[in-house]
Design a protein around this motif. Structure first.
Motif: not given
Length: 431
Positions: A180-185
């Protein structure tokens, strides 16, 4: 009145169902609170970390004009990881001997998020390599102020009967948080200030949310433990030696499994570009698709595998199964170096990794030589994750330099995973 018959009629509660701190079974509400606490703890801090180190910081390095971005990122990770290694053991040990009316783990979990958030923000505004490295090193310290005592709660307060389930919640949260962090970033790539603020907020609430969700910890200010000598504090940091055979087998096994997994997962973008042959834009899109696949698969499989492990009362079979699945996943791109091969790899590898993370922390708790030093010893076991992520790029880069190809990295990763599984199999204390 026949009191003997009355006593005999009372149900016997297995010690496996009793919370170590209270000696009583957990209620359904308490089990739910522990599960949500572990899930959201892993999800919040890992999402924030991935937003920063996974996307926004590397992108920021490209326009700061203070050096080659890859070099800055490598330096930031290499130096800060040393602080992570030390902090995990140190704060685990300190939490073991903490005495307060809030308990011995709660104060550290609560405060750690604020330290990590402040360091995360300072890193996001730093304009020099030194500032970036120092900021991210303090971020690692803040994160491990929380992680070490939080994982120790599995030993302190969670009945062994449900440790696999609780381990699964934490493993699922942290793994999904990374995706999720990768997608949000990526979504904030053109407005990184908002992305960094999101990371700061997540870190601030991570400790607060976890402490609020967990059932209240008992005070640790009992009369017989208030006075601790300097010698006892120093000795608290020593590695376990007595009855620690299984402990070190678990450490080696975990480290080798992490090496095998991250040899490829840590190089996804470069594998997509230099092994599969995609252009940078297509390679980035492929990595995003792989992260999405991982998110969809890991959460349900982890939450399923953990309770199954508890039901079986066994930890080693899930690790062996996970290792076999992971090896199959690693073999797919080796045999089929295509975009589809990488997507299938992401799905199969995530399946295996999800099963492994479901029992990972529960296995670690089961091999502890001394429950009174759970924080410190689990901190040492958690070094396996960090060491695995340090050794993995060294192994992959050595292979690439020697062969000018990523192809042999896949069988090398398979060998590492299998050796890790063998090490776990040799553990005697755990079924």
């Amino acid at each position: 009145m026949d009191t003997t018959a009355t006593v005999a009629a009372q149900p016997t509660i297995s010690i496996d169902n009793l919370a170590p701190d209270t000696g009583k079974p957990l209620t359904k509400a308490q089990v739910t609170r522990f599960g949500l606490g572990f899930l959201l703890f892993g999800l919040t801090w890992m999402t924030a970390g991935a937003i920063g180190a996974g996307v926004l910081l590397p992108n920021r390095f490209t326009y700061l004009n203070i050096g080659k971005p890859e070099t800055i990122l490598s330096m930031m990770n290499s130096i800060s990881i040393i602080f992570a290694l030390i902090a995990n053991v140190v704060f685990g040990a300190l939490s073991d001997i903490t005495r307060s009316r809030f308990g011995k783990r709660t104060p550290w979990i609560f405060c750690g998020g604020f330290v990590a958030a402040a360091a995360f923000y300072c890193t996001s505004i730093a304009t020099s390599v030194a500032g970036i490295v120092v900021g991210w090193s303090f971020f690692q310290i803040g994160i491990n102020i929380m992680i070490a005592p939080c994982i120790a709660i599995l030993s302190d307060r969670v009945p062994s009967k449900i440790r696999g389930t609780m381990s699964a919640f934490y493993g699922a949260g942290s793994t999904v948080g990374g995706s999720i962090g990768t997608i949000a970033g990526s979504a904030f790539i053109n407005n990184d200030r908002l992305g960094f603020i999101l990371g700061v907020v997540l870190l601030c609430i991570s400790g607060i949310l976890t402490v609020f969700l967990f059932p209240k910890e008992l005070p640790s200010t009992t009369a017989d433990t208030q006075h601790i000598s300097v010698k006892e504090i120093v000795m608290q940091f020593r590695p376990p030696t007595k009855g620690a055979r299984d402990f070190y087998l678990a450490l080696v096994g975990r480290m080798l499994l992490m090496v095998g997994y991250y040899m490829i997962m840590g190089y996804q973008l470069y594998v997509a570009m230099n092994y599969i042959g995609l252009e940078s834009t297509d390679a980035a899109a492929l990595v995003s698709q792989m992260s999405l696949i991982s998110t969809v698969i890991v959460l349900p499989i982890s939450l399923l595998a953990g309770p199954i492990s508890d039901k079986m009362g066994k930890r080693k079979p899930p690790v062996v199964i996970a290792s076999i699945i992971l090896c199959i996943g690693l073999a797919i791109p080796f045999a089929s170096p295509t975009k589809m091969g990488m997507l299938v790899f992401a799905g199969v590898a995530s399946l295996g990794y999800g099963v492994y993370t479901a029992v990972d922390q529960a296995l670690n708790v089961d091999v502890l030589p001394n429950a009174e030093e759970a924080g410190k010893d689990l901190g040492i076991l958690n070094l396996a994750n960090t060491l695995g992520q340090i050794l993995a790029p060294l192994c992959t880069s050595t292979i690439v330099i020697a062969t000018n190809s990523y192809k042999l990295a896949f069988p090398a990763a398979i060998i590492a995973v299998l050796l890790g599984a063998v090490s776990i199999i040799f553990i005697k204390k755990v079924k």
